[in-house]
Design an enzyme around this catalytic site. Structure first.
Site, mmCIF file in Angstrom:
data_model
loop_
_atom_site.group_PDB
_atom_site.id
_atom_site.type_symbol
_atom_site.label_atom_id
_atom_site.label_comp_id
_atom_site.label_asym_id
_atom_site.label_seq_id
_atom_site.Cartn_x
_atom_site.Cartn_y
_atom_site.Cartn_z
ATOM 1 N N GLY A 155 0.868 -1.186 0.000
ATOM 2 C CA GLY A 155 0.000 0.000 0.000
ATOM 3 C C GLY A 155 0.900 1.230 0.000
ATOM 4 N N ILE A 157 2.387 2.752 2.437
ATOM 5 C CA ILE A 157 3.592 2.639 3.275
ATOM 6 C C ILE A 157 4.591 1.688 2.626
ATOM 7 C CG2 ILE A 157 4.469 1.959 5.563
ATOM 8 C CD1 ILE A 157 1.733 2.960 6.697
ATOM 9 N N ARG A 177 -2.299 -8.392 -1.830
ATOM 10 C CA ARG A 177 -3.572 -8.954 -2.286
ATOM 11 C C ARG A 177 -3.780 -8.696 -3.782
ATOM 12 N NH1 ARG A 177 -8.639 -6.329 -0.079
ATOM 13 N NH2 ARG A 177 -7.109 -4.689 -0.210
ATOM 14 N N THR A 178 -3.483 -7.464 -4.193
ATOM 15 C CA THR A 178 -3.594 -7.142 -5.625
ATOM 16 C C THR A 178 -2.246 -6.601 -6.090
ATOM 17 O OG1 THR A 178 -4.366 -4.979 -4.967
ATOM 18 C CG2 THR A 178 -6.050 -6.562 -5.612
ATOM 19 N N ILE A 235 5.794 -3.510 10.897
ATOM 20 C CA ILE A 235 5.274 -2.167 11.212
ATOM 21 C C ILE A 235 3.779 -2.091 10.875
ATOM 22 C CG2 ILE A 235 7.472 -0.928 11.009
ATOM 23 C CD1 ILE A 235 6.563 -0.062 8.155
ATOM 24 N N ARG A 237 0.486 -4.626 11.894
ATOM 25 C CA ARG A 237 -0.264 -4.869 13.122
ATOM 26 C C ARG A 237 0.257 -6.145 13.762
ATOM 27 N NH1 ARG A 237 -1.524 -0.372 13.344
ATOM 28 N NH2 ARG A 237 -3.599 0.571 13.414
ATOM 29 N N GLU A 266 -0.572 -4.726 23.305
ATOM 30 C CA GLU A 266 0.163 -3.478 23.550
ATOM 31 C C GLU A 266 -0.460 -2.775 24.743
ATOM 32 O OE1 GLU A 266 0.137 -1.251 19.896
ATOM 33 O OE2 GLU A 266 1.085 -2.873 18.788
ATOM 34 N N HIS A 285 5.068 1.074 19.324
ATOM 35 C CA HIS A 285 4.086 1.500 18.301
ATOM 36 C C HIS A 285 4.213 3.001 17.988
ATOM 37 C CE1 HIS A 285 -0.026 0.272 16.469
ATOM 38 N NE2 HIS A 285 0.552 1.219 15.736
ATOM 39 N N ILE A 286 5.393 3.362 17.467
ATOM 40 C CA ILE A 286 5.672 4.786 17.204
ATOM 41 C C ILE A 286 5.842 5.075 15.708
ATOM 42 C CG2 ILE A 286 6.658 5.354 19.460
ATOM 43 C CD1 ILE A 286 9.478 4.981 18.127
ATOM 44 N N GLY A 287 5.302 4.182 14.868
ATOM 45 C CA GLY A 287 5.490 4.337 13.415
ATOM 46 C C GLY A 287 5.227 5.746 12.907
HETATM 47 C C1 DGY Z 1 -1.864 3.564 12.295
HETATM 48 O O1 DGY Z 1 -2.032 4.706 11.869
HETATM 49 O O2 DGY Z 1 -2.596 2.618 11.995
HETATM 50 C C2 DGY Z 1 -0.747 3.399 13.236
HETATM 51 O O3 DGY Z 1 -0.525 2.115 13.581
HETATM 52 C C3 DGY Z 1 -0.923 4.323 14.416
HETATM 53 O O4 DGY Z 1 -0.050 5.355 14.177
#
Ligand code: DGY
Length: 322
Positions: A155, A157, A177-178, A235, A237, A266, A285-287
């Protein structure tokens, strides 16, 4: 007057925007989620809620909130929300795509290099006073340069991540998936079956959202197929990974290391076995956590709420695939 619930402390400049037209109830803690019973109580007469991924929106919440028109999730992922149920009751659900793409890819890249070059171990080594001399293989890690990188989830990201790889002379493979023509034509990413991705990659990066299709995708057979010197980065889930299988794979040296910004539970329990492993880096979880990006995410939630309450289409509605 419409009532807006904000489940976490956000900067006053955003609250002031909402207060121009609405009654706002904000939970005043930045680092602690609003207790569930308090959330259930305050949502009873709310028309909008601004939530984070700490809030689970299920039938109990929806049944409790007859006036609710919009749920603005401060995240791109929305696995914390029963979206079909909300939509079936006429509630608009919004998320924060795009604004966090680059920041999240940057964190994933940082995590990958941190694990590959054993940065956390090296820093502890210095801090503990273990640094006695230069040594030929002291804290020797793994090159990203000239490696094969497999991206699971192409996607926004995934693409931003692939773009960052361009300077490292890597061969980029992906599974999604696609198929994604942009990733193939502009970023030189090669579409491969999932098994090829996990069997041939030196680095495997998971950016996938949590869906029924991705839940537990990285399980025991998958880790067994990986290269023994592979590094796994997540990064997306936490629940995309079977953590027991990941722990076994690390203990049995079926993979070389991993970096996780997301976990099944978490915050992590301090007794979690992954915390005891030198070749594992865990982040809280600081992405998307840069100040600029978090400001953009908050503003987007505020805009979505304002638009829906003014009978306008939201900027970023969640749309479920059929
Ligand atoms: C999201 O946006 O889904 C992240 O995991 C939270 O920043």
């Amino acid at each position: 007057m419409d009532k807006v619930i904000v489940t976490r402390k956000i900067p006053q400049k955003f609250i002031e925007q909402l207060e121009q037209s609405y009654e706002v109830y904000m939970w005043d803690e930045a680092y602690e989620p609003m207790p569930r019973d308090q959330f259930l109580e305050s949502i009873k007469d709310a028309t909008a809620c601004f939530i984070t991924l700490s809030e689970k929106i299920d039938d109990t919440v929806i049944d409790q909130a007859p006036n609710l028109k919009v749920i603005a999730n401060m995240a791109v992922g929305f696995d914390n929300i029963d979206v079909s149920l909300a939509q079936s009751r006429g509630i608009v659900v919004t998320n924060t795509p795009k604004v966090l793409t680059e920041t999240t890819a940057e964190l994933g890249f940082t995590l990958m290099l941190t694990v590959a070059r054993r940065i956390v171990e090296a820093e502890h080594y210095v801090q503990q006073g273990d640094w006695q001399s230069w040594a030929p293989y002291l804290l020797a890690g793994k090159d990203l340069f000239n490696s094969k990188v497999g991206i699971y989830g192409m996607g926004d990201i995934g693409k931003a991540f692939a773009r960052r790889l361009k300077g490292f002379n890597t061969q980029v493979m992906y599974h999604n998936r696609t198929r994604n023509r942009h990733a193939e034509e502009k970023l030189g990413a090669l579409y491969v079956p999932f098994d090829t991705l996990i069997e041939h990659s030196d680095f495997i990066i998971c950016t996938a959202p949590l869906t029924e299709e991705t839940r537990n995708k990285f399980d025991k057979p998958v880790f067994e197929k990986m290269k023994s010197d592979a590094i796994f980065i997540n990064i997306g889930r936490g629940a995309v990974v079977d953590e027991k299988a990941l722990i076994d794979a690390l203990q049995n040296k079926e993979i070389a290391g991993c970096g996780l910004d997301v976990l099944r539970k978490e915050p992590i329990d301090m007794s979690h076995p992954l915390l005891k492993m030198d070749n594992v880096v865990i982040l809280p979880h600081i992405g998307s956590a840069s100040v600029t990006t978090r400001d953009r995410m908050v503003q987007l939630c505020v805009d979505n709420i304002t638009r829906v309450l003014n009978n306008q289409p939201p900027k970023t509605p969640v749309q479920l695939d059929d």
